[in-house]
Design an enzyme around this catalytic site. Structure first.
Site, PDB file in Angstrom:
ATOM      1  N   ARG A  30      -3.686   6.681   0.097  1.00  0.00           N
ATOM      2  CA  ARG A  30      -3.988   7.855   0.897  1.00  0.00           C
ATOM      3  C   ARG A  30      -2.995   8.517   1.614  1.00  0.00           C
ATOM      4  O   ARG A  30      -3.280   9.626   2.077  1.00  0.00           O
ATOM      5  CB  ARG A  30      -5.254   7.347   1.415  1.00  0.00           C
ATOM      6  CG  ARG A  30      -6.425   7.372   0.475  1.00  0.00           C
ATOM      7  CD  ARG A  30      -7.684   6.804   1.325  1.00  0.00           C
ATOM      8  NE  ARG A  30      -7.519   5.445   1.641  1.00  0.00           N
ATOM      9  CZ  ARG A  30      -8.330   4.695   2.381  1.00  0.00           C
ATOM     10  NH1 ARG A  30      -9.510   5.122   2.858  1.00  0.00           N
ATOM     11  NH2 ARG A  30      -7.894   3.434   2.938  1.00  0.00           N
ATOM     12  N   ARG A  83      -6.903  11.445  -7.493  1.00  0.00           N
ATOM     13  CA  ARG A  83      -7.926  10.699  -7.212  1.00  0.00           C
ATOM     14  C   ARG A  83      -9.121  11.328  -6.928  1.00  0.00           C
ATOM     15  O   ARG A  83     -10.204  10.644  -7.004  1.00  0.00           O
ATOM     16  CB  ARG A  83      -7.642   9.605  -6.114  1.00  0.00           C
ATOM     17  CG  ARG A  83      -7.026   8.450  -6.351  1.00  0.00           C
ATOM     18  CD  ARG A  83      -7.983   7.360  -7.150  1.00  0.00           C
ATOM     19  NE  ARG A  83      -9.483   7.410  -6.734  1.00  0.00           N
ATOM     20  CZ  ARG A  83      -9.852   6.599  -5.670  1.00  0.00           C
ATOM     21  NH1 ARG A  83      -8.674   6.027  -4.799  1.00  0.00           N
ATOM     22  NH2 ARG A  83     -11.084   6.708  -5.176  1.00  0.00           N
ATOM     23  N   ARG A 143       0.714  -1.212  -0.005  1.00  0.00           N
ATOM     24  CA  ARG A 143      -0.074  -0.035  -0.089  1.00  0.00           C
ATOM     25  C   ARG A 143       0.833   1.193   0.081  1.00  0.00           C
ATOM     26  O   ARG A 143       0.461   2.287   0.747  1.00  0.00           O
ATOM     27  CB  ARG A 143      -0.814  -0.093   1.279  1.00  0.00           C
ATOM     28  CG  ARG A 143      -2.033  -0.950   1.309  1.00  0.00           C
ATOM     29  CD  ARG A 143      -3.066  -0.673   0.206  1.00  0.00           C
ATOM     30  NE  ARG A 143      -4.159  -1.569   0.277  1.00  0.00           N
ATOM     31  CZ  ARG A 143      -5.225  -1.817   0.794  1.00  0.00           C
ATOM     32  NH1 ARG A 143      -5.624  -0.817   1.723  1.00  0.00           N
ATOM     33  NH2 ARG A 143      -6.098  -2.819   0.843  1.00  0.00           N
TER      34      ARG A 143
HETATM   35  C1  LIG Z   1      -7.644  -7.119   1.257  1.00  0.00           C
HETATM   36  C2  LIG Z   1      -7.213  -6.277   0.079  1.00  0.00           C
HETATM   37  C3  LIG Z   1      -7.862  -5.526  -0.450  1.00  0.00           C
HETATM   38  N1  LIG Z   1      -7.099  -4.787  -1.627  1.00  0.00           N
HETATM   39  C4  LIG Z   1      -5.802  -5.313  -1.377  1.00  0.00           C
HETATM   40  C5  LIG Z   1      -5.637  -6.294  -0.427  1.00  0.00           C
HETATM   41  C6  LIG Z   1      -4.660  -7.172  -0.267  1.00  0.00           C
HETATM   42  C7  LIG Z   1      -3.638  -6.455   0.406  1.00  0.00           C
HETATM   43  C8  LIG Z   1      -3.857  -6.154   1.996  1.00  0.00           C
HETATM   44  O1  LIG Z   1      -3.940  -7.316   2.901  1.00  0.00           O
HETATM   45  O2  LIG Z   1      -4.039  -4.959   2.471  1.00  0.00           O
HETATM   46  C9  LIG Z   1      -4.713  -5.070  -2.345  1.00  0.00           C
HETATM   47  C10 LIG Z   1      -4.603  -3.747  -2.679  1.00  0.00           C
HETATM   48  N2  LIG Z   1      -5.261  -2.588  -2.642  1.00  0.00           N
HETATM   49  C11 LIG Z   1      -4.655  -1.539  -3.397  1.00  0.00           C
HETATM   50  C12 LIG Z   1      -3.152  -1.911  -3.595  1.00  0.00           C
HETATM   51  C13 LIG Z   1      -2.384  -0.877  -4.383  1.00  0.00           C
HETATM   52  C14 LIG Z   1      -1.168  -1.186  -4.608  1.00  0.00           C
HETATM   53  C15 LIG Z   1      -0.254  -0.759  -3.490  1.00  0.00           C
HETATM   54  O3  LIG Z   1       0.043  -1.524  -2.453  1.00  0.00           O
HETATM   55  O4  LIG Z   1       0.238   0.391  -3.334  1.00  0.00           O
HETATM   56  C16 LIG Z   1      -3.339  -3.080  -3.102  1.00  0.00           C
HETATM   57  C17 LIG Z   1      -1.993  -4.008  -3.170  1.00  0.00           C
HETATM   58  C18 LIG Z   1      -5.353  -0.221  -3.529  1.00  0.00           C
HETATM   59  C19 LIG Z   1      -6.347   0.184  -2.797  1.00  0.00           C
HETATM   60  N3  LIG Z   1      -7.641  -0.538  -2.656  1.00  0.00           N
HETATM   61  C20 LIG Z   1      -8.133   0.332  -1.846  1.00  0.00           C
HETATM   62  C21 LIG Z   1      -7.854   1.552  -1.440  1.00  0.00           C
HETATM   63  C22 LIG Z   1      -8.501   2.844  -0.641  1.00  0.00           C
HETATM   64  C23 LIG Z   1      -9.381   3.310  -1.418  1.00  0.00           C
HETATM   65  C24 LIG Z   1      -9.121   4.751  -1.953  1.00  0.00           C
HETATM   66  O5  LIG Z   1      -8.082   5.093  -1.907  1.00  0.00           O
HETATM   67  O6  LIG Z   1     -10.055   5.559  -2.304  1.00  0.00           O
HETATM   68  C25 LIG Z   1      -6.753   1.520  -2.220  1.00  0.00           C
HETATM   69  C26 LIG Z   1      -5.646   2.671  -2.253  1.00  0.00           C
HETATM   70  C27 LIG Z   1      -9.776  -0.132  -1.021  1.00  0.00           C
HETATM   71  C28 LIG Z   1      -9.750  -1.598  -0.650  1.00  0.00           C
HETATM   72  N4  LIG Z   1      -9.600  -2.659  -0.970  1.00  0.00           N
HETATM   73  C29 LIG Z   1      -9.779  -3.705  -0.017  1.00  0.00           C
HETATM   74  C30 LIG Z   1      -9.548  -3.113   1.139  1.00  0.00           C
HETATM   75  C31 LIG Z   1      -9.732  -3.695   2.583  1.00  0.00           C
HETATM   76  C32 LIG Z   1      -9.694  -1.528   0.894  1.00  0.00           C
HETATM   77  C33 LIG Z   1      -9.539  -0.430   2.088  1.00  0.00           C
HETATM   78  C34 LIG Z   1     -10.893   0.001   2.167  1.00  0.00           C
HETATM   79  C35 LIG Z   1     -10.535   1.512   2.879  1.00  0.00           C
HETATM   80  O7  LIG Z   1     -10.099   1.694   4.018  1.00  0.00           O
HETATM   81  O8  LIG Z   1     -11.128   2.515   2.066  1.00  0.00           O
HETATM   82  C36 LIG Z   1      -9.385  -5.256  -0.354  1.00  0.00           C
END
Ligand SMILES: Cc1c2[nH]c(c1CCC(=O)O)Cc1[nH]c(c(CCC(=O)O)c1C)Cc1[nH]c(c(CCC(=O)O)c1C)Cc1[nH]c(c(C)c1CCC(=O)O)C2
Length: 355
Positions: free
Chosen positions: A42, A51, A38
Site C-alpha cells: 500500500r 489492487r 513489505r
Molecule cells: C504476519 C504476516 C502476515 N502476512 C505476512 C506476514 C509476515 C510478515 C510480517 O511480519 O509483516 C507476510 C506478507 N504479506 C504480504 C507480503 C508481500 C510481500 C512483500 O513483503 O512485499 C508478505 C511477505 C502481503 C500483504 N498482506 C497483507 C497486505 C495488506 C492487504 C492489502 O494490501 O489489501 C499485504 C500487501 C494483509 C496482511 N497479512 C498479514 C497481516 C498482519 C496483514 C496486514 C493487515 C492490514 O493491515 O490490512 C499476516
C-alpha cells in the site's frame, strides 16, 4: 550437486552472482544489497491502482497481477531482490481452510483450530493446490533478469497463532494455552504446519525462487526455553526439508532479541533482526557462520532525510564487521510511508557502501 550442474542450480549465473546472493553466502559484495519487507503494497500508488476492487487473497491467485505487484518496487526503488507477492495464509487457504484477509485487520479464520479433531482439517499441500504460484514465479523470473526472487512462508508458530486465535492477537492466549496445556496436540499441530510450509517453500524454489524467508513474525512472544521445546523442532523440520536445494534460507521475527541464537541454529543461513538489537550485538548473539539482515526502524522513515541518513549510517557502522549483511528494515514498510523516502534510502545504502 551433480557434475553437470552449476552451483547456480535452477537460476541464471548472473542471479547467483548478484550482491544479494553473495551477501547471503557471506562472500565479498560490490555494495551492501538492500530490499524491504513489505516493499510491495500500500505504500505504492501503482499498487493501490492495480489492487482496486480485487480482494487480497484473490490477488495472490492471479499470476499476472502477482507478477506486476512483485515487480513494482524493483522498478521504482532499484532494490537488490524481489519478494514474491503473496501472504503467509495463502497455503492454508489453498488446502481449503475457511479464512480471509480483512482490510486493516489481517488474516481471520472462520473456525479456529482448538481440538485434536480440528487437526484433520490440515491436509497436505500439493503443488497442484498452488499451481498459480508456479505459474507466477515462471513469469517473474523471466522478467526479473539477474535480480533474485525471494520466496517465503509463515513459520509454524506464526501460522498457528492465527489458526488457534482465529485472527490477529496481542496476547496469543489461546495459542499459548494450547502450547502449555496440551503439549502433544500443540506439537502435532506445529508438525502438520511444518509439512505444509515445507511443501509450499519447495514449490517456490522448484519454480525458480533464489532464496526463501521463513517469517516467524510473532515468535518473540515466547521465552527461549519454550521456543526451544515447543517451536524450534517444527522450524528445524522446515529448514531441513529445503536444505538440499542450496538456496539461502532467511529466518525473521519481531522482538526476537533473546531468540536470535536459537533461530539461527534452527537452520537459517541469514538471521533477520528487528530494530531493537544493534547488528554488532546481534552477531555476537547469533555466533559465526551466518549472515544478518536488517535493521533500520521502519518508523525512522517518517523523519527527515537527514535523520534517515544518520540512522542508516549507524546501522551500516554496526554491520561493518559482519560476515555478510543484507540491509533491510527491522520490520515491514508501513503503508503510509512516502515511497520516495525508500528510493532515497536504497540509493544512500548503495552509494555509502560502494567498494
Ligand atoms: C504476519 C504476516 C502476515 N502476512 C505476512 C506476514 C509476515 C510478515 C510480517 O511480519 O509483516 C507476510 C506478507 N504479506 C504480504 C507480503 C508481500 C510481500 C512483500 O513483503 O512485499 C508478505 C511477505 C502481503 C500483504 N498482506 C497483507 C497486505 C495488506 C492487504 C492489502 O494490501 O489489501 C499485504 C500487501 C494483509 C496482511 N497479512 C498479514 C497481516 C498482519 C496483514 C496486514 C493487515 C492490514 O493491515 O490490512 C499476516
Amino acid at each position: 550437486m551433480s557434475a553437470n550442474e552449476s552451483p547456480a542450480g535452477r537460476q541464471p549465473t548472473a542471479t547467483y552472482d548478484s550482491p544479494f546472493m553473495k551477501a547471503c553466502r557471506r562472500e565479498p559484495v560490490p555494495h551492501t544489497p538492500v530490499w524491504f519487507m513489505r516493499q510491495a503494497g500500500r505504500s505504492l500508488p501503482e499498487y493501490r491502482k492495480v489492487r482496486a476492487g480485487v480482494p487480497m487473497l484473490e490477488s495472490c491467485m492471479r499470476p499476472e497481477l502477482v507478477t506486476e505487484i512483485t515487480l513494482q518496487p524493483v522498478r521504482r526503488h532499484g532494490v537488490d531482490a524481489a519478494i514474491y507477492f503473496s501472504d503467509i495464509v495463502v497455503p492454508l487457504k489453498a488446502i481449503g481452510l475457511d479464512l480471509d484477509i480483512k482490510p486493516g485487520v489481517g488474516p481471520v479464520v472462520e473456525e479456529p483450530i482448538r481440538t485434536r479433531a480440528d487437526l484433520a482439517r490440515l491436509r497436505d499441500l500439493t503443488p497442484e493446490d498452488v499451481s498459480y504460484v508456479t505459474e507466477a514465479i515462471g513469469l517473474l523470473t523471466r522478467e526479473l533478469g539477474p535480480t533474485p526472487l525471494i520466496g517465503f512462508a509463515g513459520a509454524p508458530f506464526t501460522l498457528a497463532s492465527y489458526l488457534v486465535e482465529g485472527g490477529p492477537s496481542r496476547t496469543y492466549e489461546n495459542a499459548k494455552a494450547m502450547m502449555y496445556g496440551d503439549p502433544e496436540l500443540w506439537a502435532d499441530l506445529l508438525d502438520r504446519l511444518a509439512d505444509i510450509t515445507a511443501a509450499f517453500l519447495k514449490v517456490q524454489i522448484e519454480a525458480g525462487a533464489s532464496a526463501v524467508q521463513l517469517f516467524d513474525s510473532w515468535v518473540g512472544a515466547l521465552a527461549p526455553a519454550d521456543y526451544r521445546r515447543s517451536v524450534m523442532p517444527a522450524s528445524v523440520k522446515v529448514f531441513e526439508a529445503v536444505a538440499g536445494y542450496g538456496v539461502p534460507r532467511i529466518h525473521f521475527g519481531v522482538g526476537t532479541g533473546e531468540l536470535l541464537k536459537l533461530m539461527g541454529d534452527a537452520g537459517a543461513d541469514v538471521v533477520g533482526v528487528d530494530w531493537r538489537v544493534p547488528l554488532d550485538e546481534a552477531a555476537r548473539r547469533v555466533g559465526p557462520g551466518k549472515a544478518l539482515q536488517g535493521n533500520l526502524d521502519p518508523t525512522v522513515l517518517f523523519a527527515s532525510t537527514e535523520v534517515v541518513e544518520t540512522r542508516t549510517r549507524e546501522v551500516l557502522d554496526a554491520a561493518a564487521g559482519l560476515e555478510g549483511h543484507v540491509f533491510n528494515l527491522g520490520h515491514g514498510v508501513m503503508p503510509s510511508i512516502d515511497p520516495d523516502a525508500l528510493t532515497r534510502l536504497v540509493d544512500y545504502v548503495h552509494t555509502r557502501t560502494a567498494r
